[in-house]
Design a protein around this motif. Structure first.
Motif, PDB file in Angstrom:
ATOM      1  N   GLN A   1      -8.078   7.529  -1.163  1.00 21.61           N
ATOM      2  CA  GLN A   1      -7.005   8.270  -1.484  1.00 21.61           C
ATOM      3  C   GLN A   1      -5.486   7.795  -2.065  1.00 21.61           C
ATOM      4  OE1 GLN A   1      -7.130  11.685   1.110  1.00 21.61           O
ATOM      5  NE2 GLN A   1      -9.044  12.155   0.537  1.00 21.61           N
ATOM      6  N   GLU A   2      -5.662   6.265  -1.276  1.00 23.79           N
ATOM      7  CA  GLU A   2      -4.498   5.383  -1.566  1.00 23.79           C
ATOM      8  C   GLU A   2      -4.411   5.136  -2.746  1.00 23.79           C
ATOM      9  OE1 GLU A   2      -3.812   4.776   3.166  1.00 23.79           O
ATOM     10  OE2 GLU A   2      -3.624   6.244   3.291  1.00 23.79           O
ATOM     11  N   TRP A   3      -3.408   3.880  -2.869  1.00 21.63           N
ATOM     12  CA  TRP A   3      -3.214   2.274  -3.741  1.00 21.63           C
ATOM     13  C   TRP A   3      -2.467   1.680  -3.523  1.00 21.63           C
ATOM     14  CZ3 TRP A   3      -4.005   3.930  -9.506  1.00 21.63           C
ATOM     15  CH2 TRP A   3      -4.105   4.879  -8.563  1.00 21.63           C
TER      16      TRP A   3
ATOM     17  N   GLN B   1      -6.418   1.867  -7.209  1.00 23.03           N
ATOM     18  CA  GLN B   1      -6.679   3.242  -6.187  1.00 23.03           C
ATOM     19  C   GLN B   1      -7.791   2.598  -4.905  1.00 23.03           C
ATOM     20  OE1 GLN B   1      -7.178   6.867  -7.955  1.00 23.03           O
ATOM     21  NE2 GLN B   1      -7.179   8.042  -6.441  1.00 23.03           N
TER      22      GLN B   1
ATOM     23  N   GLY C   1       0.648  -1.417   0.320  1.00 24.06           N
ATOM     24  CA  GLY C   1      -0.336   0.109   0.092  1.00 24.06           C
ATOM     25  C   GLY C   1       1.144   1.237   0.046  1.00 24.06           C
ATOM     26  N   PHE C   2       0.462   2.284  -0.881  1.00 23.01           N
ATOM     27  CA  PHE C   2       1.673   3.658  -1.132  1.00 23.01           C
ATOM     28  C   PHE C   2       0.550   5.202  -0.758  1.00 23.01           C
ATOM     29  CE2 PHE C   2       1.453   1.799  -5.291  1.00 23.01           C
ATOM     30  CZ  PHE C   2       1.362   3.065  -5.669  1.00 23.01           C
ATOM     31  N   ALA C   3       1.079   6.029  -0.809  1.00 16.70           N
ATOM     32  CA  ALA C   3       0.182   7.092  -1.421  1.00 16.70           C
ATOM     33  C   ALA C   3       1.144   7.975  -2.510  1.00 16.70           C
ATOM     34  CB  ALA C   3       0.107   7.878   0.057  1.00 16.70           C
TER      35      ALA C   3
END
Length: 249
Positions: A103-105, A100, A77-79
């Motif tokens: 708001q995160e990925w 997505q 998980g990342f922003a």
């Protein structure tokens, strides 16, 4: 009596059905051994045990709508900082596929098999059946909707004792309001986590769903202390005699 309604939203969907134990077949096997074999027997038949039967027939069966081999997900998980290209950030982090979530990925490697579930949606475009949820889990969209009585809950749980090898189904409890609203978002979905490559077949049972009354979540419990035993009789062997200096030694 509470009633739950299932309806397919896609032509390939397999709405849940009630699991049943074939008592007649089990008893026929037991009787065949007794009548024709010298040694082989079924001393205790599970189908004649009401608690076991109730457990096996609890709720409704959730079945796989397609045949495919599922593989574990190596996801992260990342922003994405403002102004950065999300796909460039995903490639930098080693993810081949990106999804997505809010708001995160989530980026995942070796996830090409997820696209085998891509199907035609209500508007004619392509939709994904599988969406990564993070930490190795994925959301499995099943193509059917459920309508629950107001105030109740739906529990998603693994199969009683014959789940597909290496496919884990986390236990979850969903309020009726959320379940009923899923009909407008493509229908019911459950969370699964493949821990090894595992092949599931269309029509194969993969999970169980059970309707819960609100009291199931509000009930409290207490543990009473054990009841005190009778006082020892001084006249009995081992009983304490008043004034005996040996008492208590």
């Amino acid at each position: 009596m509470a009633e739950v309604t299932f309806r397919p939203l896609r032509p390939w969907a397999l709405p849940p059905d009630k699991p049943r134990i074939d008592r007649a077949a089990a008893r026929a096997e037991r009787d065949a051994y007794r009548e024709s074999f010298r040694y082989l027997r079924v001393p205790r038949l599970p189908a004649d045990c009401p608690p076991w039967v109730l457990g096996q027939e609890l709720g409704w069966s959730v079945r796989s709508p397609l045949t495919l081999t599922m593989k574990p997900l190596a996801d992260i998980g990342f922003a994405v900082p403002e102004g950065e290209d999300p796909h460039r950030a995903g490639r930098r982090l080693g993810g081949a596929g990106m999804w997505q979530r809010g708001q995160e990925w989530i980026a995942a490697r070796d996830a090409d098999w997820l696209h085998l579930g891509d199907h035609r949606g209500a508007t004619g475009g392509w939709e994904g059946m599988f969406v990564p949820n993070g930490q190795g889990t994925l959301e499995w969209r099943l193509g059917w909707a459920a309508t629950l009585p107001a105030g109740t809950f739906l529990m998603v749980m693994p199969l009683p004792d014959h789940a597909p090898d290496a496919l884990r189904v986390p236990v979850g409890v969903i309020p009726a309001k959320a379940v009923n609203a899923m009909a407008e978002r493509g229908g019911m979905s459950i969370a699964v986590r493949p821990e090894q490559p595992v092949t599931v077949h269309r029509g194969q049972e993969i999970a169980r769903i059970v309707l819960l009354h609100p009291d199931s979540l509000r009930t409290t419990a207490r543990t009473d202390p054990p009841e005190a035993g009778p006082e020892p009789d001084p006249a009995e062997p081992g009983g304490a005699v008043p004034g005996d200096p040996e008492a208590g030694r």
